[in-house]
Write a protein that holds these residues in place. Structure first.
Motif, mmCIF file in Angstrom:
data_model
loop_
_atom_site.group_PDB
_atom_site.id
_atom_site.type_symbol
_atom_site.label_atom_id
_atom_site.label_comp_id
_atom_site.label_asym_id
_atom_site.label_seq_id
_atom_site.Cartn_x
_atom_site.Cartn_y
_atom_site.Cartn_z
ATOM 1 N N LEU A 1 0.848 -1.121 -0.061
ATOM 2 C CA LEU A 1 0.188 0.021 -0.116
ATOM 3 C C LEU A 1 0.921 1.323 0.003
ATOM 4 N N ALA A 2 1.964 1.181 0.764
ATOM 5 C CA ALA A 2 2.787 2.491 0.905
ATOM 6 C C ALA A 2 3.392 2.564 -0.662
ATOM 7 N N ARG A 3 3.844 1.531 -1.171
ATOM 8 C CA ARG A 3 4.167 1.837 -2.597
ATOM 9 C C ARG A 3 3.421 2.355 -3.402
ATOM 10 N N GLU A 4 2.133 1.803 -3.392
ATOM 11 C CA GLU A 4 0.984 2.140 -4.352
ATOM 12 C C GLU A 4 0.786 4.158 -4.144
ATOM 13 N N ALA A 5 0.726 4.189 -2.747
ATOM 14 C CA ALA A 5 0.393 5.695 -2.108
ATOM 15 C C ALA A 5 1.577 6.678 -2.962
ATOM 16 N N MET A 6 2.718 5.996 -2.762
ATOM 17 C CA MET A 6 3.843 7.039 -3.123
ATOM 18 C C MET A 6 3.932 7.092 -4.615
ATOM 19 N N ALA A 7 3.392 5.930 -5.337
ATOM 20 C CA ALA A 7 3.472 6.277 -6.839
ATOM 21 C C ALA A 7 2.466 7.150 -7.223
ATOM 22 N N VAL A 8 1.123 7.211 -6.473
ATOM 23 C CA VAL A 8 0.189 8.179 -6.864
ATOM 24 C C VAL A 8 0.630 9.828 -6.536
ATOM 25 N N ARG B 1 -5.110 -0.548 -8.140
ATOM 26 C CA ARG B 1 -4.912 0.589 -7.315
ATOM 27 C C ARG B 1 -6.233 1.020 -6.478
ATOM 28 N N THR B 2 -7.267 1.193 -6.828
ATOM 29 C CA THR B 2 -8.288 1.531 -6.273
ATOM 30 C C THR B 2 -8.962 0.765 -5.064
ATOM 31 N N ARG B 3 -8.698 -0.558 -5.711
ATOM 32 C CA ARG B 3 -9.180 -1.731 -4.630
ATOM 33 C C ARG B 3 -8.257 -1.712 -3.484
ATOM 34 N N LEU B 4 -6.705 -1.639 -3.762
ATOM 35 C CA LEU B 4 -5.813 -1.736 -2.689
ATOM 36 C C LEU B 4 -5.938 -0.563 -1.722
ATOM 37 N N LEU B 5 -5.884 0.530 -2.148
ATOM 38 C CA LEU B 5 -5.792 1.814 -1.539
ATOM 39 C C LEU B 5 -7.075 2.135 -0.558
ATOM 40 N N LEU B 6 -8.093 2.051 -1.395
ATOM 41 C CA LEU B 6 -9.656 2.331 -0.708
ATOM 42 C C LEU B 6 -10.438 1.513 -0.260
ATOM 43 N N ILE B 7 -10.223 0.063 -0.689
ATOM 44 C CA ILE B 7 -11.067 -0.765 -0.202
ATOM 45 C C ILE B 7 -10.419 -1.723 0.677
ATOM 46 N N ASP B 8 -9.451 -2.386 0.220
ATOM 47 C CA ASP B 8 -8.825 -3.610 0.969
ATOM 48 C C ASP B 8 -7.829 -2.755 1.969
ATOM 49 N N GLY B 9 -7.221 -1.662 1.638
ATOM 50 C CA GLY B 9 -6.421 -1.022 2.947
ATOM 51 C C GLY B 9 -7.115 -0.633 4.122
ATOM 52 N N PRO B 10 -8.132 -0.078 4.432
ATOM 53 C CA PRO B 10 -8.552 0.362 5.215
ATOM 54 C C PRO B 10 -9.406 -1.102 5.988
ATOM 55 N N ALA B 11 -10.118 -2.030 5.275
ATOM 56 C CA ALA B 11 -10.424 -3.159 5.705
ATOM 57 C C ALA B 11 -9.403 -4.123 6.412
ATOM 58 N N VAL B 12 -8.155 -3.964 5.898
ATOM 59 C CA VAL B 12 -7.113 -4.826 6.392
ATOM 60 C C VAL B 12 -6.273 -4.057 7.419
ATOM 61 N N LEU B 13 -5.971 -2.935 7.146
ATOM 62 C CA LEU B 13 -5.159 -2.136 8.226
ATOM 63 C C LEU B 13 -5.876 -1.228 8.973
#
Length: 196
Positions: free
Chosen positions: A62-69, A103-115
């Protein structure tokens, strides 16, 4: 011959990329660490040398994805742009960056659900949300009338919702136009330079 540092980075990158692919394809809970190491061509011991556990690996993905954005936003908003143009270009860059598959799934859906929401928001706050907040400050948004932090959080939520709408199949052109309109409304009318 590769140095130890290069080999370490190559191993870490292989794990991150394999994990990303599996998390996107199968979701976090359906992805196992044996699958990740198999996909990466790495031993299970190497995974635990680099990451505490699957959750830690997911956090780093997630951190890598967020940094890429954030990097895409920065690239779209060079210093030569005025504050208004930078906010508008940065807005477009965010929505474009979020169209990278998964990316949307990772950052906006799974990210909050997992972390959890707080940790997912902290990752965002250090990246895209930080860019937005700084852009709002540079543009003089709020002007003492409202909190720039609160305004930033609300606009960030609107951007996230727009990304989810596009991911869900909404007309991307319409969504981007609506977000541009929203940012322009928040910015207020264009101020004309005084005549000399």
């Amino acid at each position: 011959m590769a140095t130890n540092r290069e080999r370490t980075e190559t191993t870490r990158l292989a794990l991150l990329e394999a994990a990303r692919g599996l998390f996107v394809d199968k979701g976090y809970s359906a992805t196992s660490t044996p699958e990740i190491v198999l996909a990466a061509g790495i031993t299970r011991g190497a995974l635990y040398h680099h990451f505490a556990d699957k959750r830690d690996l997911f956090r780093q993905v997630l951190a890598r994805e967020a940094m890429a954005v954030a990097a895409d936003i920065e690239a779209a908003t060079p210093e030569r742009l005025g504050p208004r143009e930078a906010l508008l270009e940065g807005s477009e860059a965010y929505l474009k960056a979020m169209t990278v598959p998964g990316r949307t799934r990772l950052l906006l859906i799974d990210g909050p659900a997992v972390l959890g929401m707080a940790e997912a928001m902290a990752i965002d706050d250090a990246n895209a949300a930080h860019s937005l907040r700084e852009g709002l400050k540079r543009a003089g948004m709020g002007r003492g009338e409202v909190s720039v932090d609160a305004l930033s959080q609300l606009l960030s939520a609107a951007f996230d919702r727009a990304a989810l709408e596009i991911e869900g199949g909404a007309d991307a052109k319409e969504v981007r136009a609506a977000m541009r309109w929203l940012v322009e409304q928040a910015l207020g009318p264009v101020r004309k330079a005084p005549k000399r």
